[in-house]
Design an enzyme around this catalytic site. Structure first.
Site, PDB file in Angstrom:
ATOM      1  N   CYS A   1       1.174  -1.253  -0.007  1.00 44.77           N
ATOM      2  CA  CYS A   1       0.335   0.324   0.192  1.00 44.77           C
ATOM      3  C   CYS A   1       0.392   1.151   0.134  1.00 44.77           C
ATOM      4  CB  CYS A   1      -0.964   0.496   0.893  1.00 44.77           C
ATOM      5  SG  CYS A   1      -1.424  -1.698   1.548  1.00 44.77           S
TER       6      CYS A   1
ATOM      7  N   THR B   1      -6.178 -13.043  -2.351  1.00 49.05           N
ATOM      8  CA  THR B   1      -4.971 -14.055  -2.453  1.00 49.05           C
ATOM      9  C   THR B   1      -4.137 -15.113  -1.808  1.00 49.05           C
ATOM     10  OG1 THR B   1      -4.808 -12.665  -4.886  1.00 49.05           O
ATOM     11  CG2 THR B   1      -3.281 -14.138  -4.704  1.00 49.05           C
TER      12      THR B   1
ATOM     13  N   GLU C   1      -8.938   0.380   3.958  1.00 48.07           N
ATOM     14  CA  GLU C   1      -8.467  -0.415   5.537  1.00 48.07           C
ATOM     15  C   GLU C   1      -7.309   0.131   5.667  1.00 48.07           C
ATOM     16  OE1 GLU C   1      -5.370  -2.801   2.899  1.00 48.07           O
ATOM     17  OE2 GLU C   1      -7.363  -2.277   2.466  1.00 48.07           O
TER      18      GLU C   1
ATOM     19  N   ASN D   1      -5.348   3.272   1.280  1.00 47.20           N
ATOM     20  CA  ASN D   1      -5.280   2.491   0.152  1.00 47.20           C
ATOM     21  C   ASN D   1      -6.249   2.105  -0.705  1.00 47.20           C
ATOM     22  OD1 ASN D   1      -6.154   0.214   2.196  1.00 47.20           O
ATOM     23  ND2 ASN D   1      -4.545  -1.098   1.336  1.00 47.20           N
ATOM     24  N   PRO D   2      -5.867   1.226  -1.608  1.00 50.50           N
ATOM     25  CA  PRO D   2      -7.180   1.273  -2.512  1.00 50.50           C
ATOM     26  C   PRO D   2      -8.519   0.393  -1.908  1.00 50.50           C
ATOM     27  CG  PRO D   2      -5.171   0.099  -4.056  1.00 50.50           C
ATOM     28  CD  PRO D   2      -4.887   0.705  -2.717  1.00 50.50           C
ATOM     29  N   CYS D   3      -8.744  -0.584  -0.817  1.00 53.62           N
ATOM     30  CA  CYS D   3      -9.056  -1.153  -0.408  1.00 53.62           C
ATOM     31  C   CYS D   3      -9.541  -0.641   1.304  1.00 53.62           C
ATOM     32  CB  CYS D   3      -9.495  -3.158   0.139  1.00 53.62           C
ATOM     33  SG  CYS D   3      -9.072  -3.679  -1.780  1.00 53.62           S
TER      34      CYS D   3
ATOM     35  N   THR E   1      -7.352 -10.659   2.184  1.00 55.85           N
ATOM     36  CA  THR E   1      -6.803 -11.410   1.743  1.00 55.85           C
ATOM     37  C   THR E   1      -7.027 -12.367   0.792  1.00 55.85           C
ATOM     38  OG1 THR E   1      -7.469 -12.924   3.650  1.00 55.85           O
ATOM     39  CG2 THR E   1      -6.443 -11.552   3.971  1.00 55.85           C
TER      40      THR E   1
END
Length: 797
Positions: A127, A463, A312, A308-310, A461
């Site tokens: 991130c 992958t 969190e 960050n992109p998600c 999580t």
């Protein structure tokens, strides 16, 4: 026999030495280390993901690494950081501990660490947040930095709130600003270009404050599927806005150029617009920006503006964060009476070793920019979290959708947070506190020095949980059984291992039952399954939105950063349901929230038979849910153009026609080529025509044709034509551009009488409805991202 054993040992030693040479230091006694590195038990699915995305390959794309080799490479590399602080550190023993917790799937670092540790790239963070300042040079510097980060395997977050609104004056040019949304497209285009190669797709988070004058445009930025496809978007909601919403009053819009009030909007109207779009396609999400800054550990260093992109990981500009997750399913023990319980001692040791691991990552990381190196080392943020929470509940016999699960979530996360702080304080005594400690809230409160400004994060999580064969993050199971596509179009039924174990032990297992469950999407309707089993194997749609939020809030209570989790809604959910969920998330202490209404996106997730039944009978004009798309009829009269384009096979004649709705067909012929080439071109033209009349965006079709290489490239007016498909794609682009000049909008390719809420536009991902674009398997939506549990594909990187 002895000779064979010795020979294998020598081969292992040689292989290990080769790997170790690529890391910082060769370990002292490779024979001893190799002997203590047992082969991990890898499932077929995990192995496929590792081979496709993680294991080292040579210049011919051949694997030169096994899963054990990968874990050895990572453990050996990360352990060497201890030498920085103690030349006599026992890195051999530490390597064994690091290897053991990864190879036993008890802990996994974020994907870039698994991919890049001990290799030339050496970029280990997932991130990053980059600043976007209000001048052209800074904006395009950020675009360049984005490309570098994505190339290295990281994801990026931005706040566009500092950019002046569209129509605002630009003093240096006496012109007007095009606004944040237009610049976001530059970032999106850069991501699209970079993601074509590499092992990990780039992903972005775009955030705009709710008091920015362009907020209404931002809320609608992804209304048309395919626009800003490489972005997740979230509106940064302030406490002032929430107060105005509660009072049903107006709030002020602030021009970031001069910080002056530029207008007012009604809070409820804006909030309803956010809710309406989130109901329609899940975006934008919302983050509670003031709450994030309330828990900012270093407010003197900077203000948190983005994640960050998600969502969190709130970060300051130029910060990065290293993530890792403990697998909670691996800390369950069985007593002599067959009763299960949590092994708190084992969890404690995993917390200590994981924090040690992640702190070492900070020192060994090859950061993509010097500014990121400096800021990351100054605050040393770590994001330690969990996966396998749903698996833990199953093993303990606790339903996910129960008060017991919420109580356990709070207890487990408090334990993890406390132990992570303990280890961080121990590391601070050995190595020193993070450099900005004296300017932090810890110092102001008189707390003991700590090594890391933050230690805990609940990250998706997708992958790494596939590698560990664990449920993702803190999400419930998506399905107990689901279909997975394998070679030669065979379909395998993947069954949750604990469910299969119980089914076999209690005598109700059969291959036919597993297949019927996969089709149904749940286990409730099957009388042969005992009720107590049904109660434990809870899936996402068995959990109410309120239960989802309560669980997220329980984890958030003891998490430094934020929690990535999807609040699932059934297809029949109303806008009021979404509205109430957002309000509940705010009141329960969440830092942000992502919602997903089943079937609300054309790129539908892993669907079950029941989901499809819910969708039957929906009006196609509202949104396409069916996987079978029927092209509109071809009218008798169409108009268009024919263009001559040179190719390696001779001149190609490309005819593009349109009807009342837009481009509707394409024909291709060659003047001199043989029958086979003409046959292939005719086939391409027919398929493009069907796609166009099925309302697939022309620009998407063109994008996927361009760049295909052939044996005989040629030049046309200074542009290289790589092949016949490349020529077709470029001809389509030119047609689209000419049409724009004539005020004909073929970017949406819909009937102009249909409102934005009714659009039936399909982009490249929608063509793969319910299918993974990499392996053709089924995908699911979790923690704000699309993930394929068959091959490890993730749209968020």
């Amino acid at each position: 026999m002895a000779e064979k054993v010795e020979s294998k040992k020598e081969a292992d030693v040689a292989l290990f030495e080769t790997i170790a040479e690529e890391t910082i230091t060769v370990v002292k006694n490779p024979v001893e280390i190799v002997d203590d590195f047992p082969e991990p038990e890898i499932s077929e699915n995990s192995l496929m993901v590792l081979e496709r995305r993680y294991l080292k390959k040579d210049e011919n794309n051949k694997l030169v690494e096994t899963p054990r080799d990968m874990f050895m490479r990572v453990a050996t590399t990360i352990a060497q950081a201890d030498k920085t602080y103690d030349k006599n550190a026992d890195t051999d023993a530490l390597t064994k501990r690091f290897y053991s917790m990864m190879a036993n799937f008890e802990f996994m670092p974020n994907s870039p660490t698994l991919m890049n540790a001990g290799r030339d790239l050496g970029q280990l963070s997932a991130c990053f947040v980059l600043p976007v300042e209000d001048n052209m040079e800074a904006i395009f510097d950020a675009v360049k930095y984005t490309a570098l980060i994505h190339k290295s395997g990281g994801g990026t977050g931005f706040s566009f709130s500092r950019l002046r609104p569209s129509g605002d004056r630009v003093k240096s040019t006496s012109g007007v600003s095009s606004g944040p949304i237009s610049f976001m497209r530059a970032f999106d285009a850069a991501t699209e270009t970079v993601k074509q190669g590499g092992t990990r797709r780039g992903a972005n988070m775009g955030i705009l404050r709710v008091d920015h004058p362009d907020v209404l445009h931002f809320i609608d930025a992804k209304l048309v599927e395919g626009d800003l496809a490489n972005f997740n978007t979230s509106v940064a909601i302030s406490d002032k806005f929430m107060e105005a919403l509660e009072k049903d009053s107006d709030f002020e819009l602030i021009n970031p150029r001069d910080k002056k009030v530029s207008g007012k909007l009604n809070a409820k109207d804006v909030f309803n617009k956010i809710v309406d779009n989130a109901w329609g396609n899940g975006e934008p999400g919302i983050i509670f920006i003031d709450r994030m800054n309330k828990y900012n550990p270093t407010p003197e260093i900077g203000e948190i503006e983005s994640t960050n992109p998600c969502g969190e990981q709130p970060l300051l500009p130029y910060e990065s964060c290293n993530l890792g997750s403990v697998n909670l399913a691996k800390v369950i023990k069985l007593d002599s009476g067959g009763k299960t319980s949590i092994d708190w001692d084992k969890l404690e040791q995993l917390c200590f070793d994981s924090l040690h691991f992640l702190d070492n990552v900070i020192d060994l990381n090859n950061y993509p920019l010097p500014e990121i190196d400096k800021m990351t080392r100054a605050n040393r943020k770590i994001g330690f979290g969990v996966m396998g929470f749903a698996d833990m509940l199953i093993k303990l016999g606790i339903p996910y959708n129960s008060e017991k699960s919420v109580a356990l979530a709070r207890k487990v996360m408090k334990f993890i947070d406390d132990k992570s702080k303990e280890e961080s304080q121990i590391l601070a005594k050995e190595r020193g506190a993070f450099p900005n400690f004296e300017k932090s809230v810890y110092a102001k409160k008189g707390q003991d020095p700590i090594r890391n400004a933050t230690t805990t994060t609940i990250a998706p999580t997708g992958t790494i949980s596939i590698i560990a064969n664990a449920s993702s993050g803190i999400e419930p199971l998506f399905a107990v059984c689901y279909e997975r596509n394998v070679m030669d179009n065979d379909i395998l039924i993947e069954v949750h291992p604990e469910f299969e174990k119980i089914a076999r032990e209690r005598g109700f297992y059969s291959a036919d039952l597993m297949k019927r469950i996969a089709n149904a999407g749940n286990i409730h309707e099957f009388e042969e399954i005992p009720k107590d089993v049904k109660d434990i194997f809870v899936t996402a749609h068995d959990v109410t939105p309120q239960q989802h939020i309560n669980l997220q809030a329980a984890f958030q209570e003891y998490t430094d950063n934020a929690v990535s989790k999807t609040i699932n809604f059934p297809h029949k959910a109303t806008r009021d349901d979404i509205y109430n969920a957002y309000i509940m998330a705010y009141k329960t202490g969440c830092k942000g929230v992502t919602v997903y209404r089943d079937g609300s996106r054309n790129e539908q997730v892993l669907s079950t038979g029941k989901t499809k039944e819910n969708k039957s009978g929906e009006v196609a004009a509202e949104i396409i849910y069916e996987t079978k798309i029927k092209p509109r009829p071809r009218p008798e009269v169409v108009v268009g153009t024919t263009e001559k384009v040179p190719t390696g096979l001779g001149d190609m004649y490309i005819t593009i026609n349109e009807d009342a709705e837009g481009m509707c067909e394409l024909f291709v012929s060659h003047g001199k080529s043989g029958g086979e080439a003409n046959a292939m071109n005719e086939a391409i033209g027919r398929l493009i025509s069907i796609a166009l009349r099925s309302r697939v965006e022309p620009k998407v079709l063109a994008k996927h044709l361009k760049g295909i290489r052939g044996a005989n490239p040629v030049w046309q007016n200074g542009e290289l034509i790589l092949s016949c498909p490349d020529a077709i794609g470029k001809a389509m682009d030119r047609y689209i551009e000419r049409s724009k000049k004539l005020n004909l909008d073929f970017n949406t390719n819909i009937n102009p009488t249909v409102t934005p809420k009714k659009q039936t536009v399909i982009d490249s991902d929608q063509l793969l409805t319910e299918l993974c674009p990499d392996c053709g398997g089924q995908i699911e939506y979790e923690s704000g991202c699309f993930v394929c549990r068959g091959c490890g594909y993730s749209k968020c990187g």
